[in-house]
Scaffold this motif. Structure first.
Motif, PDB file in Angstrom:
ATOM      1  N   PHE A   1       0.833  -1.204   0.000  1.00 23.32           N
ATOM      2  CA  PHE A   1       0.000   0.000   0.000  1.00 23.32           C
ATOM      3  C   PHE A   1       0.874   1.262   0.000  1.00 23.32           C
ATOM      4  CE2 PHE A   1      -3.301  -2.603   2.581  1.00 23.32           C
ATOM      5  CZ  PHE A   1      -3.666  -3.280   1.431  1.00 23.32           C
ATOM      6  N   GLU A   2       1.990   1.215   0.725  1.00 21.44           N
ATOM      7  CA  GLU A   2       2.887   2.368   0.765  1.00 21.44           C
ATOM      8  C   GLU A   2       3.429   2.686  -0.625  1.00 21.44           C
ATOM      9  OE1 GLU A   2       7.486   2.943   1.710  1.00 21.44           O
ATOM     10  OE2 GLU A   2       6.371   2.363   3.517  1.00 21.44           O
ATOM     11  N   ILE A   3       3.916   1.648  -1.327  1.00 22.78           N
ATOM     12  CA  ILE A   3       4.508   1.869  -2.649  1.00 22.78           C
ATOM     13  C   ILE A   3       3.462   2.394  -3.627  1.00 22.78           C
ATOM     14  CG2 ILE A   3       5.586   0.735  -4.629  1.00 22.78           C
ATOM     15  CD1 ILE A   3       6.944  -1.167  -2.622  1.00 22.78           C
ATOM     16  N   ASP A   4       2.299   1.742  -3.652  1.00 15.85           N
ATOM     17  CA  ASP A   4       1.237   2.221  -4.543  1.00 15.85           C
ATOM     18  C   ASP A   4       0.809   3.637  -4.170  1.00 15.85           C
ATOM     19  OD1 ASP A   4       0.773   0.247  -6.501  1.00 15.85           O
ATOM     20  OD2 ASP A   4      -0.327  -1.000  -5.087  1.00 15.85           O
ATOM     21  N   GLY A   5       0.731   3.908  -2.876  1.00 15.86           N
ATOM     22  CA  GLY A   5       0.333   5.243  -2.431  1.00 15.86           C
ATOM     23  C   GLY A   5       1.350   6.306  -2.806  1.00 15.86           C
ATOM     24  N   TYR A   6       2.635   5.970  -2.697  1.00 20.04           N
ATOM     25  CA  TYR A   6       3.673   6.923  -3.066  1.00 20.04           C
ATOM     26  C   TYR A   6       3.608   7.231  -4.560  1.00 20.04           C
ATOM     27  CZ  TYR A   6       8.188   9.266  -3.228  1.00 20.04           C
ATOM     28  OH  TYR A   6       9.170  10.201  -3.410  1.00 20.04           O
ATOM     29  N   LYS A  20       2.176  10.907  -8.967  1.00 19.16           N
ATOM     30  CA  LYS A  20       1.440  11.143 -10.211  1.00 19.16           C
ATOM     31  C   LYS A  20       0.667  12.456 -10.162  1.00 19.16           C
ATOM     32  CE  LYS A  20       0.661   6.408 -11.868  1.00 19.16           C
ATOM     33  NZ  LYS A  20      -0.368   5.350 -12.083  1.00 19.16           N
ATOM     34  N   ALA A  21       0.260  12.855  -8.968  1.00 17.59           N
ATOM     35  CA  ALA A  21      -0.496  14.098  -8.826  1.00 17.59           C
ATOM     36  C   ALA A  21       0.399  15.328  -8.987  1.00 17.59           C
ATOM     37  CB  ALA A  21      -1.182  14.132  -7.460  1.00 17.59           C
ATOM     38  N   ARG A  64       2.131  -7.785  -6.674  1.00 17.13           N
ATOM     39  CA  ARG A  64       1.100  -7.255  -5.786  1.00 17.13           C
ATOM     40  C   ARG A  64       0.764  -5.795  -6.089  1.00 17.13           C
ATOM     41  NH1 ARG A  64      -0.023 -10.326  -1.596  1.00 17.13           N
ATOM     42  NH2 ARG A  64      -0.953  -8.538  -0.518  1.00 17.13           N
ATOM     43  N   LEU A  65       1.616  -5.120  -6.857  1.00 19.10           N
ATOM     44  CA  LEU A  65       1.428  -3.695  -7.076  1.00 19.10           C
ATOM     45  C   LEU A  65       0.413  -3.421  -8.182  1.00 19.10           C
ATOM     46  CD1 LEU A  65       5.168  -2.594  -6.844  1.00 19.10           C
ATOM     47  CD2 LEU A  65       3.408  -2.392  -5.077  1.00 19.10           C
ATOM     48  N   LYS A  66      -0.348  -2.358  -8.014  1.00 15.63           N
ATOM     49  CA  LYS A  66      -1.377  -1.990  -8.982  1.00 15.63           C
ATOM     50  C   LYS A  66      -0.786  -1.323 -10.218  1.00 15.63           C
ATOM     51  CE  LYS A  66      -4.923  -1.182  -5.434  1.00 15.63           C
ATOM     52  NZ  LYS A  66      -5.812  -0.153  -4.816  1.00 15.63           N
TER      53      LYS A  66
END
Length: 244
Positions: free
Chosen positions: A186-191, A196-197, A217-219
């Protein structure tokens, strides 16, 4: 032919590289250092240079034992790098992060890049399409999270990384696996989503010892390459000897 050596915090990784292609890799502990290098050199007699990058506790002098057979080339901050460093504290930038940033510039020119190295610590490094390095983030890696829970609590066991069976763990061990593995995912995907923003489209390079374990596991779409640092060592060596 060169032997690239990455001295990490917990172990040493090496790769025999010929014409920008990795021929073989090896991983060994600090105590196995001398014997392991001896075996590699004996097997690969065409190796001419040891290219060394270190963030670990092994001193440079430890490599001098091989200097009668091969040239020893150390990657350090005094040599040229293929990016402009905008880090606020450039002298504190780890050599491993500088090598990874260099590798991303040399392998993926004219693109925005995010390099994520999942080892003892997780490092995030952003380099834009003008080859400007800005920095990133550092957080604990998988094993460090497991070890921290064990060492700083009275009863939590020391576990090895394992794929969690569910988000909601139904035992202490399953809860720990979910917390560590899902938490880091979740941390990696969240970062990535937060970056991206702020930034234009960028490629994502995932590397390090736990890259293959986490990649599926990453999106987000990534380039997963557990040997990217070793490849980057070879490419950076060629860049430096051509631009020194």
């Amino acid at each position: 032919m060169i032997l690239a050596i990455d001295v990490g915090n917990t172990r040493i990784k090496s790769a025999v590289i010929e014409k920008n292609t990795i021929i073989e890799t090896a991983f060994f502990s600090y105590s196995e250092f001398q014997n392991s290098i001896e075996k590699i050199l004996k097997k690969n007699i065409e190796v001419e240079v040891l290219v060394v990058a270190s963030v670990g506790k092994l001193e440079k002098t430890a490599f001098e034992i091989f200097s009668d057979r091969v040239k020893i080339y150390y990657i350090d901050r005094k040599k040229p790098f293929p990016f402009s460093n905008q880090y606020a504290t450039p002298d504190t930038l780890g050599i491993d992060r500088a090598v990874l940033a260099s590798g991303s510039v040399l392998k993926y020119p004219n693109q925005n890049r995010l390099v994520i190295d999942v080892g003892t610590c997780v490092t995030y490094d952003f380099i834009d399409d003008q080859d400007v390095y800005y920095g990133g983030a550092i957080s604990p890696g998988l094993r460090l999270r497991y070890e921290s829970m064990h060492h700083f609590t009275a009863k939590l066991p020391l576990l090895q990384p394992q794929e969690p069976t569910a988000v909601i763990g139904n035992s202490t061990q399953e809860s720990m696996h979910s917390g560590v593995v899902n938490g880091l995912t979740f941390e990696i995907d969240g970062y990535i989503e937060a970056l991206k923003a702020q930034k234009e489209n960028f490629i994502i390079i995932l590397t390090g010892g736990d890259a293959n374990f986490l990649a599926k596991r990453l999106k987000n779409t990534i380039f997963a390459n557990s040997n990217f640092l070793l490849e980057s060592l070879g490419n950076l060596y060629q860049y430096q000897i051509n631009n020194d």
